[in-house]
Scaffold this active site. Sequence first.
Site, PDB file in Angstrom:
ATOM      1  N   LYS A  95       0.501  16.680 -12.755  1.00 55.93           N
ATOM      2  CA  LYS A  95       1.610  15.752 -12.559  1.00 55.93           C
ATOM      3  C   LYS A  95       1.775  14.938 -13.827  1.00 55.93           C
ATOM      4  O   LYS A  95       0.806  14.706 -14.568  1.00 55.93           O
ATOM      5  CB  LYS A  95       1.328  14.803 -11.391  1.00 55.93           C
ATOM      6  CG  LYS A  95       2.584  14.242 -10.748  1.00 55.93           C
ATOM      7  CD  LYS A  95       3.215  15.236  -9.771  1.00 55.93           C
ATOM      8  CE  LYS A  95       4.312  14.579  -8.959  1.00 55.93           C
ATOM      9  NZ  LYS A  95       4.810  15.474  -7.906  1.00 55.93           N
ATOM     10  N   VAL A 201      16.780   8.213   2.751  1.00 53.93           N
ATOM     11  CA  VAL A 201      17.708   9.340   2.909  1.00 53.93           C
ATOM     12  C   VAL A 201      18.381   9.660   1.575  1.00 53.93           C
ATOM     13  O   VAL A 201      19.584   9.858   1.476  1.00 53.93           O
ATOM     14  CB  VAL A 201      18.754   9.064   4.013  1.00 53.93           C
ATOM     15  CG1 VAL A 201      18.114   9.207   5.376  1.00 53.93           C
ATOM     16  CG2 VAL A 201      19.401   7.680   3.869  1.00 53.93           C
ATOM     17  N   GLY A 202      17.546   9.715   0.540  1.00 51.79           N
ATOM     18  CA  GLY A 202      18.019  10.075  -0.787  1.00 51.79           C
ATOM     19  C   GLY A 202      17.964  11.566  -1.016  1.00 51.79           C
ATOM     20  O   GLY A 202      18.474  12.357  -0.227  1.00 51.79           O
ATOM     21  N   LYS A 203      17.289  11.974  -2.100  1.00 48.86           N
ATOM     22  CA  LYS A 203      17.311  13.373  -2.534  1.00 48.86           C
ATOM     23  C   LYS A 203      16.880  14.342  -1.442  1.00 48.86           C
ATOM     24  O   LYS A 203      17.496  15.374  -1.230  1.00 48.86           O
ATOM     25  CB  LYS A 203      16.396  13.534  -3.761  1.00 48.86           C
ATOM     26  CG  LYS A 203      16.958  12.945  -5.030  1.00 48.86           C
ATOM     27  CD  LYS A 203      15.924  12.874  -6.142  1.00 48.86           C
ATOM     28  CE  LYS A 203      15.514  14.231  -6.643  1.00 48.86           C
ATOM     29  NZ  LYS A 203      14.608  14.137  -7.821  1.00 48.86           N
TER      30      LYS A 203
END
EC number: 1.4.1.23
Length: 372
Positions: A95, A201-203
């Site tokens: 990452k 409730v984005g991407k």
Amino acid sequence: MTDVSHPTAAGDPGVLSTLFRSEQGGHERVLLCQDRESGLRAVIAVHSTALGPALGGTRFHAYASDEEAVRDALNLARGMSYKNALAGLRHGGGKAVIIGNPAPASEGGAKSEALLRAYGRFVASLNGAYVTACDVGTYVADMDVVAQECQWTTGRSPAAGGAGDSSVLTAFGVFQGMRASAQTLWGAPTLDGRTVGVAGVGKVGHHLVDHLVADGARVVVTDVRPEVVERVRARHPQVTAVADTDALIRADLDVYAPCALGGALNDETVPALTARVVCGAANNQLAHPGVEKDLADRGILYAPDYVVNAGGVIQVADELLGFDFERAQAKAALIYDTTLAIFERATADGVPPAVAADRIAEQRMAEARRTS
């Protein structure tokens, strides 16, 4: 192996303590990156290459300190090793985090073409040990820029030879994990008639709402950004919204889906949960060790985050083969079977699902090291 490129890192005992402390150590390589001209400051952490080249996204975030950024990179990289192992991928875990405001420089943020290209050169310096992709704060267009400097870049646009938005299959995989949870708890692999609360409730979250509504679920949402809530409600007028996550977890829910940043399950939220199932897209949902037992003690079935949110990494891994959406979706559909197997292992071993998932992942990585 630890590469230290930041000129002050060697004199910073806080950073070095984080790199080597036993509960966060064991990483094969950590690269601290600085490019003064573009303003880039980044951390690339490679946790394991036992199963293959490390694969994981790039997070762009305004961390409160360099120490916090290093800690996040280490935790996220370790999580990717486990995620990729349970997803059946020939990849280890890695990452990267870029420190700064992820808004474009034209809007007062730190993100610029020069910065992204400098970051791409650092990734390229690892010669394929780490393959990068999108994460919080980075997007397909950003990966197209990074790819100008680094061949080991996924999550690119179709025009640039990539698979596009990986949130599509991330949401699909979370939905499969919910179906497995419903099968385990209620005897049928459907959310029809169940109430599901989605925090964020984005991407990913807005795609998850699409699946839930199509399956007949009642959906309640919240997000710190009013405009994304309105986007969901414009598409699905039957969806209801509450003011914040605190209100959501206290609503009358069957399933709670954390789909924003990590640490959603902690000493304050777990006692307040009404849901019988927790299954969401956010990484590192358990704020600290022991939370998984708190959930189990309350009779709450927890679908481990790194298992159910693996659809995105399955998608970007397929990009390295020459992307085929149907092939990638078929692999993501297996998250249903993997989640069921983890619940069965947890019951057999008498441990929480998070512990069972870790045991299966660790076994796969250990077997790979023995045969390499």
